[in-house]
Write a protein that holds these residues in place. Sequence first.
Motif, PDB file in Angstrom:
ATOM      1  N   ILE A 219      34.524  49.920  34.200  1.00  0.00           N
ATOM      2  CA  ILE A 219      35.260  50.422  33.021  1.00  0.00           C
ATOM      3  C   ILE A 219      36.518  51.163  33.492  1.00  0.00           C
ATOM      4  CG2 ILE A 219      35.147  52.048  31.070  1.00  0.00           C
ATOM      5  CD1 ILE A 219      32.225  51.156  30.690  1.00  0.00           C
ATOM      6  N   ARG A 220      36.387  51.892  34.579  1.00  0.00           N
ATOM      7  CA  ARG A 220      37.579  52.575  35.140  1.00  0.00           C
ATOM      8  C   ARG A 220      38.631  51.546  35.550  1.00  0.00           C
ATOM      9  NH1 ARG A 220      34.000  56.037  38.293  1.00  0.00           N
ATOM     10  NH2 ARG A 220      33.808  58.001  37.174  1.00  0.00           N
ATOM     11  N   ASN A 221      38.162  50.453  36.149  1.00  0.00           N
ATOM     12  CA  ASN A 221      39.065  49.382  36.569  1.00  0.00           C
ATOM     13  C   ASN A 221      39.788  48.777  35.355  1.00  0.00           C
ATOM     14  OD1 ASN A 221      40.117  47.105  38.112  1.00  0.00           O
ATOM     15  ND2 ASN A 221      38.425  45.913  37.238  1.00  0.00           N
ATOM     16  N   VAL A 222      39.044  48.588  34.268  1.00  0.00           N
ATOM     17  CA  VAL A 222      39.650  48.056  33.041  1.00  0.00           C
ATOM     18  C   VAL A 222      40.702  49.038  32.515  1.00  0.00           C
ATOM     19  CG1 VAL A 222      39.184  47.491  30.611  1.00  0.00           C
ATOM     20  CG2 VAL A 222      37.691  46.590  32.403  1.00  0.00           C
ATOM     21  N   ALA A 223      40.375  50.317  32.554  1.00  0.00           N
ATOM     22  CA  ALA A 223      41.335  51.335  32.080  1.00  0.00           C
ATOM     23  C   ALA A 223      42.639  51.222  32.864  1.00  0.00           C
ATOM     24  CB  ALA A 223      40.726  52.728  32.257  1.00  0.00           C
ATOM     25  N   LYS A 224      42.506  51.031  34.177  1.00  0.00           N
ATOM     26  CA  LYS A 224      43.714  50.917  35.023  1.00  0.00           C
ATOM     27  C   LYS A 224      44.519  49.680  34.639  1.00  0.00           C
ATOM     28  CE  LYS A 224      42.118  53.447  39.069  1.00  0.00           C
ATOM     29  NZ  LYS A 224      40.786  53.315  39.655  1.00  0.00           N
ATOM     30  N   ARG A 225      43.830  48.586  34.382  1.00  0.00           N
ATOM     31  CA  ARG A 225      44.527  47.344  34.015  1.00  0.00           C
ATOM     32  C   ARG A 225      45.265  47.490  32.686  1.00  0.00           C
ATOM     33  NH1 ARG A 225      43.363  42.145  35.725  1.00  0.00           N
ATOM     34  NH2 ARG A 225      42.488  42.199  37.787  1.00  0.00           N
ATOM     35  N   CYS A 226      44.603  48.122  31.716  1.00  0.00           N
ATOM     36  CA  CYS A 226      45.249  48.294  30.402  1.00  0.00           C
ATOM     37  C   CYS A 226      46.497  49.163  30.574  1.00  0.00           C
ATOM     38  CB  CYS A 226      44.322  49.000  29.421  1.00  0.00           C
ATOM     39  SG  CYS A 226      42.784  48.166  29.138  1.00  0.00           S
ATOM     40  N   LEU A 227      46.355  50.234  31.366  1.00  0.00           N
ATOM     41  CA  LEU A 227      47.500  51.143  31.553  1.00  0.00           C
ATOM     42  C   LEU A 227      48.638  50.452  32.298  1.00  0.00           C
ATOM     43  CD1 LEU A 227      45.585  54.442  32.211  1.00  0.00           C
ATOM     44  CD2 LEU A 227      47.337  54.089  30.458  1.00  0.00           C
ATOM     45  N   ALA A 228      48.263  49.586  33.265  1.00  0.00           N
ATOM     46  CA  ALA A 228      49.307  48.866  34.003  1.00  0.00           C
ATOM     47  C   ALA A 228      50.113  47.996  33.043  1.00  0.00           C
ATOM     48  CB  ALA A 228      48.672  48.020  35.108  1.00  0.00           C
TER      49      ALA A 228
ATOM     50  N   SER B 201      40.427  36.178  35.121  1.00  0.00           N
ATOM     51  CA  SER B 201      39.440  37.079  35.718  1.00  0.00           C
ATOM     52  C   SER B 201      39.866  38.541  35.602  1.00  0.00           C
ATOM     53  CB  SER B 201      39.263  36.725  37.193  1.00  0.00           C
ATOM     54  OG  SER B 201      38.534  37.747  37.836  1.00  0.00           O
ATOM     55  N   SER B 202      38.877  39.418  35.385  1.00  0.00           N
ATOM     56  CA  SER B 202      39.183  40.851  35.369  1.00  0.00           C
ATOM     57  C   SER B 202      39.108  41.436  36.773  1.00  0.00           C
ATOM     58  CB  SER B 202      38.206  41.585  34.446  1.00  0.00           C
ATOM     59  OG  SER B 202      36.907  41.531  34.978  1.00  0.00           O
ATOM     60  N   PHE B 203      38.753  40.582  37.770  1.00  0.00           N
ATOM     61  CA  PHE B 203      38.592  41.108  39.131  1.00  0.00           C
ATOM     62  C   PHE B 203      39.772  40.808  40.048  1.00  0.00           C
ATOM     63  CE2 PHE B 203      34.067  40.099  37.819  1.00  0.00           C
ATOM     64  CZ  PHE B 203      33.828  41.385  37.362  1.00  0.00           C
ATOM     65  N   ASN B 204      40.734  40.001  39.571  1.00  0.00           N
ATOM     66  CA  ASN B 204      41.915  39.715  40.391  1.00  0.00           C
ATOM     67  C   ASN B 204      43.100  39.465  39.457  1.00  0.00           C
ATOM     68  OD1 ASN B 204      41.981  36.919  39.546  1.00  0.00           O
ATOM     69  ND2 ASN B 204      40.261  36.557  40.917  1.00  0.00           N
ATOM     70  N   ASP B 205      44.257  39.139  40.036  1.00  0.00           N
ATOM     71  CA  ASP B 205      45.443  38.923  39.196  1.00  0.00           C
ATOM     72  C   ASP B 205      45.831  37.451  39.130  1.00  0.00           C
ATOM     73  OD1 ASP B 205      45.914  41.570  38.404  1.00  0.00           O
ATOM     74  OD2 ASP B 205      46.693  42.042  40.411  1.00  0.00           O
ATOM     75  N   ASN B 206      44.918  36.578  39.519  1.00  0.00           N
ATOM     76  CA  ASN B 206      45.233  35.151  39.501  1.00  0.00           C
ATOM     77  C   ASN B 206      45.568  34.676  38.097  1.00  0.00           C
ATOM     78  OD1 ASN B 206      44.446  35.328  42.116  1.00  0.00           O
ATOM     79  ND2 ASN B 206      42.497  34.244  41.860  1.00  0.00           N
ATOM     80  N   GLU B 207      46.471  33.707  38.047  1.00  0.00           N
ATOM     81  CA  GLU B 207      46.754  33.046  36.779  1.00  0.00           C
ATOM     82  C   GLU B 207      45.487  32.279  36.367  1.00  0.00           C
ATOM     83  OE1 GLU B 207      49.665  33.320  35.207  1.00  0.00           O
ATOM     84  OE2 GLU B 207      49.733  31.568  33.890  1.00  0.00           O
ATOM     85  N   GLY B 208      45.139  32.373  35.089  1.00  0.00           N
ATOM     86  CA  GLY B 208      43.917  31.713  34.639  1.00  0.00           C
ATOM     87  C   GLY B 208      44.198  30.385  33.965  1.00  0.00           C
TER      88      GLY B 208
ATOM     89  N   ALA C 290      37.874  54.468  26.208  1.00  0.00           N
ATOM     90  CA  ALA C 290      38.892  55.433  25.753  1.00  0.00           C
ATOM     91  C   ALA C 290      38.886  56.658  26.672  1.00  0.00           C
ATOM     92  CB  ALA C 290      38.637  55.827  24.301  1.00  0.00           C
ATOM     93  N   LEU C 291      37.687  57.131  27.015  1.00  0.00           N
ATOM     94  CA  LEU C 291      37.586  58.284  27.926  1.00  0.00           C
ATOM     95  C   LEU C 291      38.198  57.958  29.290  1.00  0.00           C
ATOM     96  CD1 LEU C 291      33.977  59.748  27.426  1.00  0.00           C
ATOM     97  CD2 LEU C 291      36.163  60.652  26.589  1.00  0.00           C
ATOM     98  N   ALA C 292      37.914  56.745  29.792  1.00  0.00           N
ATOM     99  CA  ALA C 292      38.426  56.357  31.111  1.00  0.00           C
ATOM    100  C   ALA C 292      39.955  56.285  31.099  1.00  0.00           C
ATOM    101  CB  ALA C 292      37.829  55.020  31.536  1.00  0.00           C
ATOM    102  N   ILE C 293      40.508  55.838  29.980  1.00  0.00           N
ATOM    103  CA  ILE C 293      41.984  55.789  29.885  1.00  0.00           C
ATOM    104  C   ILE C 293      42.540  57.220  29.861  1.00  0.00           C
ATOM    105  CG2 ILE C 293      43.931  55.098  28.413  1.00  0.00           C
ATOM    106  CD1 ILE C 293      42.221  52.621  27.588  1.00  0.00           C
ATOM    107  N   HIS C 294      41.883  58.115  29.116  1.00  0.00           N
ATOM    108  CA  HIS C 294      42.307  59.533  29.123  1.00  0.00           C
ATOM    109  C   HIS C 294      42.254  60.083  30.546  1.00  0.00           C
ATOM    110  CE1 HIS C 294      40.645  59.942  24.706  1.00  0.00           C
ATOM    111  NE2 HIS C 294      41.716  59.161  24.790  1.00  0.00           N
TER     112      HIS C 294
ATOM    113  N   GLY D 216      31.268  41.414  28.963  1.00  0.00           N
ATOM    114  CA  GLY D 216      30.183  42.284  29.413  1.00  0.00           C
ATOM    115  C   GLY D 216      30.182  42.614  30.896  1.00  0.00           C
ATOM    116  N   THR D 217      30.383  41.605  31.753  1.00  0.00           N
ATOM    117  CA  THR D 217      30.347  41.876  33.193  1.00  0.00           C
ATOM    118  C   THR D 217      31.532  42.744  33.594  1.00  0.00           C
ATOM    119  OG1 THR D 217      29.749  39.558  33.253  1.00  0.00           O
ATOM    120  CG2 THR D 217      29.812  40.692  35.361  1.00  0.00           C
ATOM    121  N   SER D 218      32.662  42.525  32.926  1.00  0.00           N
ATOM    122  CA  SER D 218      33.886  43.259  33.273  1.00  0.00           C
ATOM    123  C   SER D 218      33.801  44.740  32.903  1.00  0.00           C
ATOM    124  CB  SER D 218      35.095  42.614  32.583  1.00  0.00           C
ATOM    125  OG  SER D 218      35.140  41.241  32.881  1.00  0.00           O
ATOM    126  N   VAL D 219      32.859  45.085  32.012  1.00  0.00           N
ATOM    127  CA  VAL D 219      32.644  46.498  31.673  1.00  0.00           C
ATOM    128  C   VAL D 219      31.202  46.891  31.993  1.00  0.00           C
ATOM    129  CG1 VAL D 219      34.442  46.608  29.892  1.00  0.00           C
ATOM    130  CG2 VAL D 219      32.137  45.894  29.238  1.00  0.00           C
TER     131      VAL D 219
END
Length: 405
Positions: A18-27, A229-236, A81-85, A9-12
């Motif tokens: 949500i735009r940030n999540v779209a970027k992560r999925c695309l990466a 974390s959805s806010f950084n790239d640290n190993e979890g 889905a819209l943000a990924i588009h 929930g917090t991550s979206v």
Amino acid sequence: MLIVQKYGGTSVGTVDRIRNVAKRCLASQRKGHKVVVIVSAMSGETNRLLGLAKQITELPDERELDVIASTGEQVTVGLLALAIHAEGGSAVSLLGHQVRILTDSAFARARIQDIDARAINAALDDGKIAVVAGFQGVDKDGNITTLGRGGSDTSAVAVAAALKADSCEIYTDVDGVYTADPNVVATARKVDRISYEEMLELASLGAKVLQIRSVEFGMKYGVRIHVRSSFNDNEGTWVVPEEKAMEAVLVAGVTATKDEAKVTLQGISDAPGIQAKVFKPLAAAGISLDVIVQAYVQNGRTNLTFTLSASDLPRARDILLKQCADVCTAEQIVSESGLSKVSIVGVGMRSHAGVALKMFEVLAKENIHVHLISTSEIKISCVIDAKYAELAVRALHDGFELGKS
Ligand code: ADP
Ligand code: ASP
Ligand code: MG
């Protein structure tokens, strides 16, 4: 690789996130992976929706509640889905019934029975990111169901199991699984690996970072779960089989549940079958009990104590008064709410003496009264007054030196 990612929930929680999540999925997709994303409702949304229903009636019908609560996730899959588009990618949103996440009909706490992988695989084969709504499913009659609070974790791990994904990444608002809730204990330490067994206990004893059913699925189907974390790239934190978890630590974590209540039936008859008489109508009403303690008193009379969720206490009292009049009178039913259960968890306890003693010493030093104690092979729980729960968690975290690696 096929990767399942789940964003909580917090991550979206906002359009920007949500735009940030779209970027992560695309990466991830650009690295050559097939990506399935599961999302929760935007933070606060599920509470808001359930609150609306409560304004209409105190005891809403659970089928209708699920119709309402499931809409939070419908919004986020569409937005993502819209943000990924918008980022130039290709994605399709899928609701529970469109995937066909088949569940039983236990509304508000449904269990997944089967997941049809075809719609998701078709999207992946088209080069799309499949954006799947968490928390929701459909029963055999086509009714919308939900999986219980925090259920998107379970959606993600179950989808990962069904697709035989290479890993299941649970993206949340903390860096992984900690030795205690990092929002309560400042010195809590992120662990690199934790065993399914310990994670199961922590999840069931109040650490909401993963829903318990998701850990059960992971353990059963061997899903590699990575909480991060959805806010950084640290190993979890990786949730792994016990033999792969680093060393058998004595105590892996401390946790607490809130909103517990206890009932004591004082001086009831000690006759065989008395417990079944008491617990049968409670079970029939769907009230689950937790710690159960019976102490022998004298002259064929005993005290039977059990804990339950504070929200179930009024109903439980009512049932006992009406349906167990032959076992206890109103005066014999003594109840108390405002309790909490604080627990320490660790596989190392199996082979070490003195862990319980240490726990009691720590609580004694803080002058915390212990109402009830319950243990299993890898955990010790004490029921205490809720107002001391955070103090107890901090003291135990300190006492067992969990902040030190
Ligand atoms: P999401 O919305 O991503 O599903 P949740 O709120 O359900 O996130 O779970 C993450 C929260 O779990 C954290 O913010 C943290 O406060 C809480 N938490 C409780 N115990 C732990 C723990 N041992 N390790 C990490 N987080 C914990
Ligand atoms: N949105 C649901 C909840 O708040 C499911 C989840 O977030 O996992 O409980
Ligand atoms: Mg959650």
